[in-house]
Design a protein around this motif. Structure first.
Motif, short mmCIF file in Angstrom:
data_model
loop_
_atom_site.label_atom_id
_atom_site.label_comp_id
_atom_site.label_asym_id
_atom_site.label_seq_id
_atom_site.Cartn_x
_atom_site.Cartn_y
_atom_site.Cartn_z
N LYS A 1 6.47 -0.57 -6.73
CA LYS A 1 8.03 -0.63 -6.77
C LYS A 1 7.98 0.95 -8.11
N HIS A 2 9.45 1.30 -7.11
CA HIS A 2 10.00 2.96 -8.02
C HIS A 2 10.73 3.22 -8.04
N PRO A 3 10.97 3.50 -9.53
CA PRO A 3 12.31 3.29 -9.17
C PRO A 3 13.97 4.15 -8.42
N VAL A 4 12.94 5.34 -7.99
CA VAL A 4 14.00 5.91 -6.95
C VAL A 4 14.46 6.29 -5.47
N ALA A 5 15.11 4.88 -5.35
CA ALA A 5 15.71 4.75 -3.75
C ALA A 5 16.51 5.66 -2.90
N GLY A 6 15.24 6.64 -3.06
CA GLY A 6 16.16 7.62 -1.83
C GLY A 6 14.68 7.54 -0.94
N PRO A 7 14.35 9.45 -0.44
CA PRO A 7 13.40 9.56 0.43
C PRO A 7 12.74 9.41 -0.11
N VAL A 8 10.94 7.97 0.41
CA VAL A 8 9.93 9.58 0.07
C VAL A 8 8.89 10.20 0.36
N ALA A 9 8.87 11.50 -0.38
CA ALA A 9 7.54 12.73 -0.27
C ALA A 9 6.81 12.10 0.92
N GLY A 10 6.09 13.00 1.91
CA GLY A 10 5.20 12.37 2.94
C GLY A 10 5.01 11.53 4.25
N SER A 11 6.14 11.17 4.46
CA SER A 11 6.56 10.27 5.91
C SER A 11 6.98 10.56 6.90
N PHE A 12 5.97 11.08 7.85
CA PHE A 12 7.15 12.14 8.53
C PHE A 12 7.69 11.02 9.37
N PHE A 13 7.48 10.09 9.29
CA PHE A 13 8.21 9.45 11.11
C PHE A 13 9.24 8.29 9.90
N GLY A 14 8.59 8.27 9.08
CA GLY A 14 8.87 6.95 8.22
C GLY A 14 10.49 6.89 7.34
N SER A 15 11.36 6.24 7.35
CA SER A 15 12.15 6.59 6.03
C SER A 15 12.08 5.42 5.20
N THR A 16 11.81 5.47 4.04
CA THR A 16 12.04 4.67 2.93
C THR A 16 12.89 4.76 2.25
N ALA A 17 13.96 5.07 2.36
CA ALA A 17 15.70 5.01 1.69
C ALA A 17 16.41 3.45 2.14
N GLY A 18 16.41 3.45 0.30
CA GLY A 18 16.94 2.36 0.46
C GLY A 18 16.47 1.12 -0.06
N CYS A 19 14.66 1.38 -0.08
CA CYS A 19 13.76 0.50 -0.08
C CYS A 19 13.39 0.77 -1.64
N GLY A 20 13.53 -0.28 -2.89
CA GLY A 20 12.53 -0.33 -4.10
C GLY A 20 11.13 -0.46 -3.84
N GLY A 21 10.61 -0.67 -3.00
CA GLY A 21 9.50 -0.80 -3.35
C GLY A 21 9.31 -2.57 -3.89
N GLY A 22 8.13 -2.86 -3.89
CA GLY A 22 7.48 -4.07 -4.05
C GLY A 22 6.68 -4.44 -2.86
N PRO A 23 5.83 -5.85 -3.79
CA PRO A 23 4.78 -6.77 -2.96
C PRO A 23 5.56 -6.93 -1.38
N TRP A 24 7.34 -7.83 -2.45
CA TRP A 24 7.71 -8.51 -0.93
C TRP A 24 8.21 -8.01 0.18
N PRO A 25 9.03 -6.58 -0.01
CA PRO A 25 9.64 -5.76 0.68
C PRO A 25 8.70 -5.50 1.80
N TRP A 26 7.69 -5.09 0.79
CA TRP A 26 6.42 -4.45 1.38
C TRP A 26 6.22 -5.57 2.29
N PHE A 27 5.27 -6.75 2.43
CA PHE A 27 4.90 -7.62 3.28
C PHE A 27 5.92 -7.72 4.29
N GLN A 28 7.51 -7.68 3.88
CA GLN A 28 8.19 -8.16 5.17
C GLN A 28 8.10 -7.31 5.77
#
Lengths: 332, 366
Positions: free
Chosen positions: B187-214
């Motif tokens: 889990k990371h606190p910032v619900a914004g785009p995470v640096a690093g992914s060129f294609f993927g956007s992790t916007a709106g995803c706070g992280g965590g095992p269950w969302p990761w799995f999904q």
């Protein structure tokens, strides 16, 4: 010849070979024949083959045979004039420009098969001599070639293909022969051929290592045959079955590799119809994927090229399997 | 020291040596490739003047002796620093240079690719082995033929197409699962785009095992399908082969039940062969990951690699870092598989049971 008799008795192999022949004939002359019969070809654009949501018409539709249409102020198409001739789209239209999917899939097959078979020929042309030298003469050459092979084969093939083909693209892509070799096919076949030549190289090398200790080679050497004569006249003919079987499987793999290269945007230009570029027409490349649009979504545009690929690749694999069974009946 | 212990030590040292040789070789090859670092420092220049080229070489440290550069490179590499990319670098007013460190995004991308590969491999092993054993047990039944046909169809379909179809059906159309993007495990606190992914956007995803799995279910299935098909066929073949071995006949003669013969004697032995194949195919798997990551917009090392490799002008430090990282994954993966192999099957200190894919087994397209 017992080998041919064994192959002829193998029903799966014979069916596969028959399918392969049908595919080859359909892809080489099917496109022009279908164009003549249906009175339009695969590059003709039909605005009336696409509805107002930009959804192409479905299979077996008769479409007004008009290449242009008036656009009304509300940006929809004017209804086609009364009594306009209609033309049959057997598998529907291909995209929002309204080309005939059926004729395109036949035309595409030609380029895809050319890439599949051409890649195999180039790979054998490169791999056979190198493998023969490495296996027969060995020593430092074998050491270098073997290490290099291991190095390259451990790395993802597609990345190497992309790295080199992007750089050679300006030189090689325009080379084409009208109606025989569409632009970009030579580039892709050459790239795939060069980077897959490690497989025949390894096969040839391994066989050479065992063959060079065979008694008939010793006998040849005793009557004074040169190394060159032993390799070319006596050893290379022994490799034909292995290379044939490998080639049939690899031709299928090459067709799939072409699809991958097209998706990456490092394959043939989108104007050259191949099964890969047809899928890219529908889905976009990985850099500019087409967003999902429920109104325009058309499953058959994926199903048709995928089925074409699947039929050819399965037939190639089964024919190779049959050939292997016929050539070496004792191994199962 | 036992034979197994000696083998493990030897194998680890061999791997370390391979890594060192690989680092030296890639460094030599990559700096031999013609490149134009100045075009990254002056991206808008129509024509590069000699002073600009000179300046860029100085700024990027390329005017130092090659041996110094290599020592610097190895020193940084040993501390997990992959260098800084050329692209997007600019000279500040005080003549210092701002460059993006490659490690800042490459390790994040590597995590994505490894999540995909490891999850997919687990899926393959969980399904392929039992399925192969079942089809071998009920050889030539309708089920066996159906599985044989389905696996052949899966091998002959491009992984990108498989990915796109599953994504469209289950992600876009039925909306059972997220259709694209990656979600970090932690889990990371910032619900914004995470640096690093060129294609993927992790916007709106706070992280965590269950969302990761999904987010990874569909990619795992698409990735596994091809290998699942290959390994089901192969485990069927190995089970059929092992069935005829003496120890199986002995087990039968002792009066062991059929399930015990298959479960205790046949499967582990067939499994070992599959394991060795997996070790040899990590490179191919990364090639397949290119398509799966693209189909689901995950980002990841494979996407990064293809993006950099296909670029018009080569950002050599990034390419060097990617090649090093991929070969490292391949070497370490091979090492792990070999170590597991020797622990499971201490008979061998080498290659006696190493499975080879048969000649007519379709190769994969990575």
């Amino acid at each position: 010849m017992p080998t041919f008799r064994r192959f002829a008795r193998d029903r799966a192999a014979v069916v596969a070979l028959a399918v392969l022949l049908v595919v080859a004939v359909a892809c080489s002359i099917g496109g022009p024949v279908a164009s003549t019969l249906l009175h339009h070809n695969g590059e003709d654009l039909f605005p009336y083959a696409v509805n107002d949501n930009l959804r192409p018409v479905g299979p077996w539709t008769r479409v007004p045979a008009l290449n242009q249409a008036k656009i009304l102020p509300d940006s929809t198409l004017a209804p086609p004039p009364k009594g306009a001739k209609r033309t049959l789209f057997v598998l529907g239209a291909d995209s929002n420009v309204g080309r005939d999917e059926f004729i395109r899939v036949l035309d595409s097959g030609k380029a895809s098969l050319e890439i599949g078979i051409g890649g195999v020929l180039i790979a054998i042309l490169v791999g056979l001599p190198l493998g023969a030298i490495a296996g027969y003469f060995g020593r430092w050459f074998d050491a270098i070639v073997s290490r290099l092979t291991e190095l390259v084969m451990a790395f993802p093939l597609i990345l190497l293909l992309v790295l080199v083909s992007v750089r050679l693209r300006p030189t090689l892509e325009p080379i084409s022969i009208q109606h025989v070799l569409p632009p970009g096919v030579l580039l892709v076949a050459l790239m795939i051929g060069l980077f897959t030549s490690f497989y025949p190289l390894r096969l040839v090398r391994a066989q050479m290592l065992t063959l060079k200790r065979a008694e008939f080679v010793e006998a040849e050497r005793m009557i004074g045959a040169s190394n060159w004569r032993i390799v070319v006249r006596h050893l290379i003919p022994h490799l034909v079955p292995t290379l044939l079987v490998w080639g049939a499987v690899a031709a299928g793999t090459n067709i799939l590799l072409e699809v991958g290269l097209s998706f990456i945007g490092a394959g043939v230009p989108i104007t050259t119809p191949t099964w890969g570029s047809m899928l890219v027409t529908t889905w976009g490349t990985i850099y500019s994927p087409h967003p999902y649009n429920a109104q325009a979504f058309t499953p058959w545009l994926t199903i048709v090229p995928t089925l074409a690929i699947m039929i050819s690749v399965v037939a190639l694999n089964q024919a190779a399997e049959g050939a292997r069974r016929a050539l070496a009946p004792r191994e199962t | 020291m036992t034979r197994v212990g000696a083998f493990i030590v030897r194998r680890i040292f061999a791997s370390i040596f391979t890594v060192l040789a690989m680092i030296a070789l890639t460094f030599v090859i990559f700096w031999a490739i013609p490149s134009s670092p100045a075009s990254f420092l002056y991206p808008f220049a129509q024509h590069l003047y000699p002073y600009q080229i000179h300046r860029a070489n100085h700024v990027f440290g390329l005017d130092r002796p090659k041996i110094v550069q290599f020592a610097d490179y190895v020193w940084h590499l040993a501390r997990g620093d992959l260098g800084r990319q050329w692209d997007g670098s600019h000279v500040n007013a005080d003549q210092s240079v701002t460059q993006v460190p490659i490690s800042s995004y490459l390790f994040a991308d590597l995590r994505i690719t490894l999540s995909l590969l490891i999850g997919g491999a687990v899926l393959v092993l969980l399904i392929a082995l039992p399925l192969g054993a079942l089809t071998a047990r009920y050889r030539n039944s309708i089920g066996d033929r159906a599985v044989g046909f389905l696996t052949l169809a899966a091998i002959c379909t491009h992984p990108m197409v498989v990915g796109l179809i599953l994504r469209t059906v289950f992600g876009d159309n039925l909306k059972w699962l997220p259709d694209s993007g990656y979600c970090t495990f932690i889990k990371h606190p910032v619900a914004g785009p995470v640096a690093g992914s060129f294609f993927g956007s992790t916007a709106g995803c706070g992280g965590g095992p269950w969302p990761w799995f999904q987010h990874l279910i569909l990619p795992w299935i698409s990735f596994a399908l091809l290998f699942l098909a290959l390994y089901t066929r192969m485990s069927r073949a190995s089970v059929l082969e092992v069935m005829h071995e003496d120890f199986v006949r002995t087990a039968r003669a002792k009066g062991a039940s059929e399930s015990r013969v298959v479960g205790i004697h046949v499967l582990p032995n067939a499994g070992i062969r599959i394991l060795t194949m997996i070790g040899m195919e990590i490179g191919t798997a990364i090639g397949i990951a290119v398509y799966i990551e693209a189909a689901y917009n995950l980002g990841g090392l494979a996407s990064l690699a293809v993006r950099e490799f296909a670029g018009g002008s080569l950002d050599l430090p990034v390419i060097l870092a990617i090649v090093t990282m991929i070969t490292l994954v391949v070497i370490v993966g091979n090492l792990i598989v070999d170590l597991v192999y020797v622990l499971v099957d201490p008979r061998v200190g080498g290659a006696t049971m190493r499975a080879r894919r048969s000649l007519t087994e379709p190769a994969v397209v990575g």
